[in-house]
Motif scaffolding. Structure first.
Motif, PDB file in Angstrom:
ATOM      1  N   SER A  87       1.051  -1.276   0.060  1.00 39.52           N
ATOM      2  CA  SER A  87       0.099   0.016   0.021  1.00 39.52           C
ATOM      3  C   SER A  87       1.160   1.183  -0.332  1.00 39.52           C
ATOM      4  CB  SER A  87      -1.249   0.167   1.171  1.00 39.52           C
ATOM      5  OG  SER A  87      -0.529   0.355   2.359  1.00 39.52           O
ATOM      6  N   VAL A  88       1.622   1.141   0.488  1.00 39.63           N
ATOM      7  CA  VAL A  88       3.067   2.536   0.590  1.00 39.63           C
ATOM      8  C   VAL A  88       3.493   1.970  -0.618  1.00 39.63           C
ATOM      9  CG1 VAL A  88       4.625   3.787   1.916  1.00 39.63           C
ATOM     10  CG2 VAL A  88       3.462   2.512   2.619  1.00 39.63           C
ATOM     11  N   ALA A  89       3.879   1.397  -1.092  1.00 38.12           N
ATOM     12  CA  ALA A  89       4.549   1.865  -2.104  1.00 38.12           C
ATOM     13  C   ALA A  89       4.335   1.960  -3.542  1.00 38.12           C
ATOM     14  CB  ALA A  89       4.874  -0.189  -2.472  1.00 38.12           C
ATOM     15  N   ALA A  90       2.567   2.436  -3.070  1.00 40.15           N
ATOM     16  CA  ALA A  90       1.670   3.400  -4.378  1.00 40.15           C
ATOM     17  C   ALA A  90       2.244   4.384  -4.478  1.00 40.15           C
ATOM     18  CB  ALA A  90       0.666   3.208  -4.771  1.00 40.15           C
ATOM     19  N   VAL A  91       2.489   5.047  -3.603  1.00 42.20           N
ATOM     20  CA  VAL A  91       3.425   6.091  -2.949  1.00 42.20           C
ATOM     21  C   VAL A  91       4.043   7.110  -2.821  1.00 42.20           C
ATOM     22  CG1 VAL A  91       1.829   7.954  -1.716  1.00 42.20           C
ATOM     23  CG2 VAL A  91      -0.012   6.397  -2.132  1.00 42.20           C
ATOM     24  N   GLY A  92       4.225   8.256  -3.672  1.00 41.38           N
ATOM     25  CA  GLY A  92       5.746   8.380  -2.903  1.00 41.38           C
ATOM     26  C   GLY A  92       5.561   9.701  -2.684  1.00 41.38           C
ATOM     27  N   LEU A  93       6.788  10.553  -2.399  1.00 42.39           N
ATOM     28  CA  LEU A  93       6.275  12.116  -2.021  1.00 42.39           C
ATOM     29  C   LEU A  93       5.117  12.834  -3.164  1.00 42.39           C
ATOM     30  CD1 LEU A  93       8.060  13.652  -0.481  1.00 42.39           C
ATOM     31  CD2 LEU A  93       9.186  14.577  -2.466  1.00 42.39           C
ATOM     32  N   PRO A  94       4.337  12.910  -1.390  1.00 45.62           N
ATOM     33  CA  PRO A  94       3.254  14.094  -2.215  1.00 45.62           C
ATOM     34  C   PRO A  94       3.284  15.484  -3.297  1.00 45.62           C
ATOM     35  CG  PRO A  94       3.185  12.839   0.031  1.00 45.62           C
ATOM     36  CD  PRO A  94       4.752  13.322  -0.669  1.00 45.62           C
ATOM     37  N   SER A  95       4.596  16.316  -3.155  1.00 39.13           N
ATOM     38  CA  SER A  95       4.862  17.056  -4.042  1.00 39.13           C
ATOM     39  C   SER A  95       5.001  16.234  -5.377  1.00 39.13           C
ATOM     40  CB  SER A  95       5.779  17.930  -3.547  1.00 39.13           C
ATOM     41  OG  SER A  95       6.982  16.729  -3.088  1.00 39.13           O
ATOM     42  N   ARG A 119      -2.763  10.786  -4.135  1.00 38.32           N
ATOM     43  CA  ARG A 119      -1.629  10.231  -3.926  1.00 38.32           C
ATOM     44  C   ARG A 119      -0.890  11.765  -3.567  1.00 38.32           C
ATOM     45  NH1 ARG A 119       1.104   6.042  -8.292  1.00 38.32           N
ATOM     46  NH2 ARG A 119      -0.501   7.441  -9.941  1.00 38.32           N
ATOM     47  N   ALA A 120      -1.319  13.294  -3.865  1.00 39.08           N
ATOM     48  CA  ALA A 120      -0.887  14.149  -3.522  1.00 39.08           C
ATOM     49  C   ALA A 120      -1.600  14.266  -1.205  1.00 39.08           C
ATOM     50  CB  ALA A 120      -1.019  15.565  -3.600  1.00 39.08           C
ATOM     51  N   ASP A 121      -1.141  15.844  -0.795  1.00 33.22           N
ATOM     52  CA  ASP A 121      -1.498  16.188  -0.188  1.00 33.22           C
ATOM     53  C   ASP A 121      -2.614  17.555  -0.031  1.00 33.22           C
ATOM     54  OD1 ASP A 121       0.224  18.043  -0.292  1.00 33.22           O
ATOM     55  OD2 ASP A 121       1.527  17.197   1.154  1.00 33.22           O
ATOM     56  N   LEU A 122      -2.246  17.357   1.072  1.00 37.08           N
ATOM     57  CA  LEU A 122      -3.493  18.867   1.121  1.00 37.08           C
ATOM     58  C   LEU A 122      -2.780  20.196   0.718  1.00 37.08           C
ATOM     59  CD1 LEU A 122      -4.519  19.262   5.203  1.00 37.08           C
ATOM     60  CD2 LEU A 122      -6.189  19.285   3.229  1.00 37.08           C
ATOM     61  N   ASP A 123      -1.684  20.353  -0.010  1.00 39.31           N
ATOM     62  CA  ASP A 123      -1.387  21.903  -0.841  1.00 39.31           C
ATOM     63  C   ASP A 123      -2.049  21.483  -2.205  1.00 39.31           C
ATOM     64  OD1 ASP A 123      -0.290  22.783   1.608  1.00 39.31           O
ATOM     65  OD2 ASP A 123       1.653  21.311   0.822  1.00 39.31           O
ATOM     66  N   ALA A 124      -2.273  19.773  -2.587  1.00 41.50           N
ATOM     67  CA  ALA A 124      -2.827  19.846  -3.646  1.00 41.50           C
ATOM     68  C   ALA A 124      -4.695  20.262  -4.139  1.00 41.50           C
ATOM     69  CB  ALA A 124      -3.045  18.702  -4.336  1.00 41.50           C
ATOM     70  N   GLN A 155     -10.430   7.605  -4.102  1.00 37.83           N
ATOM     71  CA  GLN A 155      -9.495   7.573  -4.898  1.00 37.83           C
ATOM     72  C   GLN A 155      -8.601   8.305  -3.487  1.00 37.83           C
ATOM     73  OE1 GLN A 155      -8.970  10.150  -8.674  1.00 37.83           O
ATOM     74  NE2 GLN A 155      -8.634   7.859  -9.139  1.00 37.83           N
ATOM     75  N   ILE A 156      -8.824   9.389  -3.050  1.00 35.81           N
ATOM     76  CA  ILE A 156      -8.004   9.547  -2.143  1.00 35.81           C
ATOM     77  C   ILE A 156      -7.843   9.063  -0.895  1.00 35.81           C
ATOM     78  CG2 ILE A 156      -7.303  11.501  -0.376  1.00 35.81           C
ATOM     79  CD1 ILE A 156      -8.926  13.211  -2.156  1.00 35.81           C
ATOM     80  N   LEU A 157      -9.243   8.596  -0.345  1.00 35.75           N
ATOM     81  CA  LEU A 157      -9.109   7.309   1.079  1.00 35.75           C
ATOM     82  C   LEU A 157      -8.152   6.186   0.530  1.00 35.75           C
ATOM     83  CD1 LEU A 157     -12.937   8.043   2.396  1.00 35.75           C
ATOM     84  CD2 LEU A 157     -10.892   8.583   3.466  1.00 35.75           C
ATOM     85  N   ALA A 158      -8.452   5.712  -0.071  1.00 33.17           N
ATOM     86  CA  ALA A 158      -7.754   4.406  -0.572  1.00 33.17           C
ATOM     87  C   ALA A 158      -6.166   4.346  -0.888  1.00 33.17           C
ATOM     88  CB  ALA A 158      -8.339   3.746  -2.786  1.00 33.17           C
ATOM     89  N   ALA A 159      -6.060   5.811  -1.496  1.00 30.51           N
ATOM     90  CA  ALA A 159      -4.514   5.639  -1.663  1.00 30.51           C
ATOM     91  C   ALA A 159      -3.174   6.086  -0.625  1.00 30.51           C
ATOM     92  CB  ALA A 159      -4.087   7.680  -3.208  1.00 30.51           C
ATOM     93  N   THR A 160      -3.860   7.474   0.456  1.00 31.79           N
ATOM     94  CA  THR A 160      -3.421   8.285   1.548  1.00 31.79           C
ATOM     95  C   THR A 160      -4.306   7.719   2.933  1.00 31.79           C
ATOM     96  OG1 THR A 160      -4.757   9.772   1.099  1.00 31.79           O
ATOM     97  CG2 THR A 160      -3.064   9.684  -0.517  1.00 31.79           C
ATOM     98  N   GLY A 161      -4.965   7.412   2.903  1.00 27.80           N
ATOM     99  CA  GLY A 161      -6.278   7.165   3.712  1.00 27.80           C
ATOM    100  C   GLY A 161      -6.336   8.824   4.640  1.00 27.80           C
ATOM    101  N   SER A 162      -6.144   9.622   3.587  1.00 29.78           N
ATOM    102  CA  SER A 162      -6.080  10.776   4.690  1.00 29.78           C
ATOM    103  C   SER A 162      -7.342  11.777   3.971  1.00 29.78           C
ATOM    104  CB  SER A 162      -5.359  12.245   4.031  1.00 29.78           C
ATOM    105  OG  SER A 162      -5.558  13.170   4.450  1.00 29.78           O
ATOM    106  N   MET A 197     -21.033   9.765   4.993  1.00 26.48           N
ATOM    107  CA  MET A 197     -21.175   8.811   5.913  1.00 26.48           C
ATOM    108  C   MET A 197     -19.654   8.043   5.885  1.00 26.48           C
ATOM    109  SD  MET A 197     -24.833   7.467   5.341  1.00 26.48           S
ATOM    110  CE  MET A 197     -24.433   6.178   7.029  1.00 26.48           C
ATOM    111  N   PHE A 198     -18.989   7.337   4.948  1.00 24.28           N
ATOM    112  CA  PHE A 198     -17.679   6.873   4.861  1.00 24.28           C
ATOM    113  C   PHE A 198     -16.250   7.461   5.560  1.00 24.28           C
ATOM    114  CE2 PHE A 198     -13.817   4.635   2.901  1.00 24.28           C
ATOM    115  CZ  PHE A 198     -14.665   3.663   2.197  1.00 24.28           C
ATOM    116  N   MET A 199     -16.423   8.876   4.682  1.00 28.16           N
ATOM    117  CA  MET A 199     -15.509   9.275   5.580  1.00 28.16           C
ATOM    118  C   MET A 199     -15.423  10.037   6.847  1.00 28.16           C
ATOM    119  SD  MET A 199     -14.556  12.746   3.154  1.00 28.16           S
ATOM    120  CE  MET A 199     -16.598  13.489   2.664  1.00 28.16           C
ATOM    121  N   LEU A 200     -17.301   9.906   7.870  1.00 26.77           N
ATOM    122  CA  LEU A 200     -17.004  10.408   9.131  1.00 26.77           C
ATOM    123  C   LEU A 200     -16.852   8.872   9.423  1.00 26.77           C
ATOM    124  CD1 LEU A 200     -20.593  11.259   9.186  1.00 26.77           C
ATOM    125  CD2 LEU A 200     -18.335  12.839  10.556  1.00 26.77           C
ATOM    126  N   ALA A 201     -16.440   7.559   9.076  1.00 22.13           N
ATOM    127  CA  ALA A 201     -16.514   6.085   9.703  1.00 22.13           C
ATOM    128  C   ALA A 201     -15.255   6.313   9.312  1.00 22.13           C
ATOM    129  CB  ALA A 201     -17.326   5.313   8.129  1.00 22.13           C
TER     130      ALA A 201
END
Length: 206
Positions: A87-95, A119-124, A155-162, A197-201
């Motif tokens: 799961s980590v291997a699919a994601v590199g440096l967010p920037s 697969r980025a972060d809040l900056d995107a 997509q975001i939740l699957a890639a980063t869990g954020s 609901m999914f995000m709340l869970a």
């Protein structure tokens, strides 16, 4: 029994030492990569030239992150280790993913841009929102916005869990002039209620 305990302790110490070394390597390497990549202009004409450099940078960053995950996973659970590292291997440096997403957005390749923005972060967040707005406007109708938002959030939740990033992309998109006031939160369409609901869970699970 004592020899077994000592061997296990030695292996554990070695794993921690390796993880610390990889952490230092990751921080230094990604700092250099980030500095180099930020010099690449966000213009479609540079996509071809940047694709190889960005791709290799992401591969390196992903592999280091996966290796660190392996070191920090319990050695007694190989399946847990392989699952964590994959799961980590699919994601590199967010920037790096953010930069790649911008290049694909400029080139009009919306699916590829979304894949990297996820697969980025809040900056995107704002750029991901801009992508979704452009995507809806390129041959779709405004009522289909919930489909795009749901896909982006998942997509975001699957890639980063954020959950924070996913929620920010949804809120930023609904705050754009094109879609502001389109829905009240208590009148979300069924698909968006499911995403909420999914995000709340996911938040409660953390």
């Amino acid at each position: 029994e004592d020899d077994g305990d000592r061997e296990e302790e030695t292996a554990s110490d070695a794993a921690r030492s390796l993880e610390r070394s990889l952490h230092v390597l990751q921080r230094r390497g990604e700092s250099i990569l980030d500095d180099i990549v930020q010099r690449v202009p966000d213009e479609a004409k540079y996509l071809g030239a940047a694709r190889s450099t960005l791709g290799r940078a992401i591969d390196w960053s992903s592999s280091i992150r996966a290796r660190r995950a392996e070191c920090s996973s319990p050695s007694s659970s190989s399946s847990s280790s392989s699952s964590s590292s994959s799961s980590v291997a699919a994601v590199g440096l967010p920037s790096l993913h953010h930069k790649f997403g911008m290049l694909f957005l400029r080139a009009g390749d919306f699916p590829s841009a979304a894949s990297h923005f996820a697969r980025a972060d809040l900056d995107a967040s704002i750029d991901f929102s801009s992508l979704l707005v452009h995507w809806v406007e390129s041959g779709h109708v405004a009522s289909e916005l919930d489909l795009f938002l749901a896909r982006a959030a998942l997509q975001i939740l699957a890639a980063t869990g954020s959950v924070e990033y996913a929620r920010d992309v949804v809120d930023s998109t609904l705050a754009t002039p094109q879609h502001r006031g389109m829905w009240d939160r208590d009148k979300f369409p069924p698909l968006m209620r499911f995403v909420e609901m999914f995000m709340l869970a996911a938040e409660h699970d953390d």
